[in-house]
Design an enzyme around this catalytic site. Structure first.
Site, PDB file in Angstrom:
ATOM      1  N   HIS B 403       0.773  -1.138   0.085  1.00 12.35           N
ATOM      2  CA  HIS B 403       0.113   0.070  -0.107  1.00 12.35           C
ATOM      3  C   HIS B 403       0.942   1.254  -0.130  1.00 12.35           C
ATOM      4  O   HIS B 403       0.453   2.267  -0.196  1.00 12.35           O
ATOM      5  CB  HIS B 403      -0.999   0.006   1.120  1.00 12.35           C
ATOM      6  CG  HIS B 403      -2.288   0.652   0.895  1.00 12.35           C
ATOM      7  ND1 HIS B 403      -2.450   1.736   0.263  1.00 12.35           N
ATOM      8  CD2 HIS B 403      -3.475   0.054   1.134  1.00 12.35           C
ATOM      9  CE1 HIS B 403      -3.772   1.883   0.097  1.00 12.35           C
ATOM     10  NE2 HIS B 403      -4.485   1.186   0.700  1.00 12.35           N
ATOM     11  N   ARG B 404       2.231   1.114   0.124  1.00 10.70           N
ATOM     12  CA  ARG B 404       3.067   2.351   0.142  1.00 10.70           C
ATOM     13  C   ARG B 404       3.288   2.886  -1.034  1.00 10.70           C
ATOM     14  O   ARG B 404       3.321   3.840  -1.548  1.00 10.70           O
ATOM     15  CB  ARG B 404       4.359   1.961   0.786  1.00 10.70           C
ATOM     16  CG  ARG B 404       4.276   1.596   2.445  1.00 10.70           C
ATOM     17  CD  ARG B 404       5.627   1.007   2.786  1.00 10.70           C
ATOM     18  NE  ARG B 404       6.112  -0.028   2.083  1.00 10.70           N
ATOM     19  CZ  ARG B 404       7.033  -0.700   2.297  1.00 10.70           C
ATOM     20  NH1 ARG B 404       7.754  -0.231   3.361  1.00 10.70           N
ATOM     21  NH2 ARG B 404       7.496  -1.874   1.874  1.00 10.70           N
TER      22      ARG B 404
END
Lengths: 339, 430
Positions: B403-404
């Site tokens: 998700h980064r």
């Protein structure tokens, strides 16, 4: 060494014959080609050879060139060396190399040193040949492997074929060679069949043959144990271990270049030698490899030899004593850290 | 010359160690192999041995003291030698060595002796390493001091260098392919001691199993994973594949469903470059090459486990080449084993359990990738097409994402592109 011509066996006609036939064919062809060549030994003439290697040769060449000798290795070996010094090209058959031990003085102390000690006046173009190694329940005194003992001596050449094709090609080269050649056969292989080229066929000394290509481990061997190596390589292939099998064909000269080339690829080497381990061709190969391939080795060179005891008589013990396929497989796994 | 014993590196991740207990006192005679002390590392308490014979001339730190790797902790002299001539024998110098921060987790007490903790004994003893391993370490830029050898007596051998090179992507990979997550995560040691009960059996952990454990713990515990799934209609693709394979059979080419998926995913990178990217702490690196990793399971006789074989520049390769590459790598992995060059530099990974009849599953991201696609089997189901209930073949695929780097909407768009590619398979041919 005389000039040799390499003939690619795939280019000439071949047919399947036995190892003993291949030896006879080489001797017969050379005797037709060169009147200086003759064969002597126990039972080689009238009995057609104790192992039928010289079958029919008396009929073709007569008793002046196919000579039955008394049971006196020291006598007939010494006589043949004298003949060689005077310009003939004798082939001496020892029924077994075990029996050559009583002829140690002429074959080790005279023949290999003659050219050197006479300052080049006398050469010694002679072939000593016979059965070497365990023949199958012959007991300790008749089961000698002379590779370790005799290859120690400078001045001689040592040849040890593993198949009929090489038996012919190497024997022809041996007869034409100007130095004493110790030609080691095996009673266990005389009946082995294989494709052998017809006509003139020479295999040069000092050129190993890759009998099976592989990538994971180099198996170095000569003579009968090459066949054990091929069995072991087939077994190890099932485990995903790919062995390259090198058949040295001659111990002296030793084709170290071919071994080095293979070990640089695989990084592992197992030497399989049917002589005893102490001071043997196997230890010589290991020593030379450690010199030439030190930075290419991932483990020390492993060796499989006959066990360090007199050859046992019992069938099961003799099988276990030999460098058999199972023992080779174990050595390869150990060398590759997969034991 | 007396020998200075320094705090050894007893694990890959160890930075400092604590002497829990000295087994010797000053004046004791020791021989190579004798246990000097119990040393606690970030992971375990292990016995530390001497590699020299002699007399313990001096203990430089006390029980309970924690010092950095390389700090002198004892001096061993041969009879009659002056211990003070040993380098670093001054306790003041030793105490000035920086101590590392306290370990983050409860250490597990491991019994048994570590014979050769690392290739290089810090007390000056020669490293135990095979000649070819030493040469390969130099060529591949592998630090042998950080390795634990798997050969006899801890000897570092060829396969240790190969797996170390594969683990770190080696010094030969382009910088952008290097793992960007620091390899400082602890190995997968449980936080409570595991006790073997009656009837239990212990299985030695291979180097590969350790690598899998370390990398996946690192991935699952440092990457914020989430999953997005989509179902693809495989009917047109299977029809095309059947036709192509019939035509290609004389050429020995047989395309698998996975080959189409590899090409679909690789082609989708052009529109979705963040799927071919790595999180680098303060920035995101979008890779220049599309190298698709394919997870290959290994048969039990090769020790089991799995490796990721890399199809390089998969976006520039046709189905035929992808198929040939994949088959060659899988065959090599299952027979001779892959070399570091076959495993380095994946930028995206696909794991396919379809051939085992799995409907759907989720995968753990293969660092430093940002996404991994988990594919199930193409199965016949009742489907609604054009308002009609009929039988269709469908495949479920699940993306695991970092998700980064990738947000949910981006994942949906990527899967939509992959779906378009798979459901209109003629586009995969050009």
């Amino acid at each position: 060494m005389s000039t040799v011509t390499v003939i690619d066996p795939t280019m000439s006609a071949t047919r399947e014959i036995e190892f003993r036939d291949a030896l006879r064919e080489a001797m017969t062809q050379e005797m037709r080609r060169d009147p200086r060549v003759f064969l002597l030994g126990e039972e080689v003439a009238q009995y057609n050879g104790a192992y039928k290697v010289s079958k029919g040769m008396l009929d073709e060449f007569g008793p002046r060139r196919i000579i039955d000798t008394p049971i006196s290795e020291s006598g007939f070996a010494g006589m043949a060396i004298g003949a060689a010094m005077m310009g003939l090209r004798p082939i001496v058959e020892f029924m077994s190399w075990s029996f050559s031990l009583v002829a140690a003085d002429p074959i080790l102390n005279n023949a290999p040193k003659m050219l050197y000690m006479s300052g080049g006046q006398f050469g010694c173009p002679i072939v000593f040949r016979g059965n070497d190694g365990a023949g199958g329940q012959l007991g300790s005194t008749h089961s000698w492997c002379v590779e370790g003992l005799f290859s120690n001596v400078p001045g001689l050449k040592m040849v040890i074929p593993s198949c009929p094709e090489d038996a012919k090609g190497l024997m022809t080269t041996a007869i034409r060679d100007d130095d004493p050649v110790f030609f080691l056969e095996s009673e266990r292989m005389l009946g082995m069949k294989g494709h052998v080229p017809e006509g003139d066929y020479l295999v040069p000394f000092g050129q190993a043959k890759v009998r099976r290509e592989g990538t994971d481990c180099t198996l170095v061997s000569f003579g009968r144990p090459v066949n054990f190596c091929l069995d072991a390589a087939a077994e190890l292939a099932k485990e995903g271990i790919s062995c390259e099998v090198l058949d040295m064909r001659t111990i002296r000269p030793l084709d170290i270049d071919s071994i080095v080339r293979s070990v640089r690829k695989t990084n592992y080497c197992v030497v399989v030698d049917q002589s005893w381990s102490f001071g043997s061709p196997g230890s010589e190969v290991a020593s030379q490899l450690h010199q030439h391939c030190f930075d290419d080795l991932d483990n020390f060179v492993h060796r499989v030899h006959s066990a360090d005891v007199p050859t046992p008589y019992a069938f099961n013990l003799e099988q276990e004593y030999l460098p058999n396929a199972r023992r080779i497989c174990e050595a390869v796994r150990s060398c590759l850290y997969r034991a | 010359m007396p020998t200075t014993v320094t705090m050894p590196r007893l694990s890959d991740t160890m930075e400092a160690g604590t002497v829990i207990k000295w087994h010797v006192k000053e004046g004791d005679t020791v021989a190579s192999g004798d246990v000097l002390a119990d040393v606690e590392t970030d992971k375990a308490t292990m016995e530390m041995q001497t590699y020299d014979d002699g007399v313990v001339a001096k203990l430089l730190i006390g029980a309970g003291d924690r010092v950095a790797i390389g700090t002198p902790i004892a001096v061993i002299a041969v009879d009659g030698e002056d211990a003070s001539s040993a380098s670093g024998a001054n306790p003041a110098a030793a105490s000035s060595a920086p101590a590392a921060p306290a370990p983050a987790e409860t250490p597990v007490v491991v019994t048994g002796t570590v014979v050769m903790p690392s290739a290089h004994a810090d007390n000056g003893a020669r490293a135990r390493i095979s000649p070819v391993a030493r040469r390969m370490a130099e060529e591949l830029g592998v630090d042998i001091n950080s390795l634990r050898g798997s050969g006899p007596g801890g000897r570092v051998i060829k396969r240790d260098i190969e797996s170390a090179a594969a683990r770190t992507s080696g010094g030969t990979a382009p910088a952008s392919m290097m793992p960007v997550v620091a390899a400082s995560a602890p190995a997968a040691a449980p936080s409570l001691p595991v006790v073997a009960g009656p009837g239990a059996r212990e299985v030695a952990v291979s180097g590969m199993r350790q690598t899998i454990a370390r990398r996946l713990v690192e991935s699952k515990s440092t990457i914020p994973h989430y999953q997005v799934s989509m179902r693809f209609n495989m009917d047109p693709l299977l029809e095309l594949r059947k036709m192509l394979n019939a035509q290609l059979e004389p050429q020995g080419v047989k395309l698998s469903v996975n080959d189409f998926i590899v090409r679909s995913c690789a082609l989708a990178m052009a529109q979705h470059p963040y799927f071919n990217a790595s999180w680098a702490g303060d920035r995101i690196i979008i890779h220049g090459e599309v190298n698709v990793g394919v997870a290959v399971s290994l048969p039990a006789e090769r020790g089991g486990g799995l490796v990721v074989a890399v199809i390089r520049n998969a976006d520039q390769k046709g189905l035929r080449q992808i198929s040939l590459d994949t088959r060659a790598l899988a065959e090599k992995a299952r027979t001779r084993g892959l070399g570091p060059e076959d495993m380095m530099g994946a930028t995206f990974t696909i794991s396919n359990l379809g051939m085992y009849g799995v409907d759907n599953f989720t995968a753990i991201i293969n660092p430093p990738n940002s996404a991994i696609l988990a594919c199930g089997a193409a199965v016949e189901r009742p489907v609604v097409r054009g308002g009609q209930l009929c039988v269709g073949t469908e495949l479920d695929a699940t993306l695991s994402l970092d998700h980064r780097v990738i947000d949910g909407a981006m994942a949906a768009e990527y899967l939509t592109t992959v779906r378009h590619n798979l459901e209109n398979p003629a586009t995969l041919l050009v």
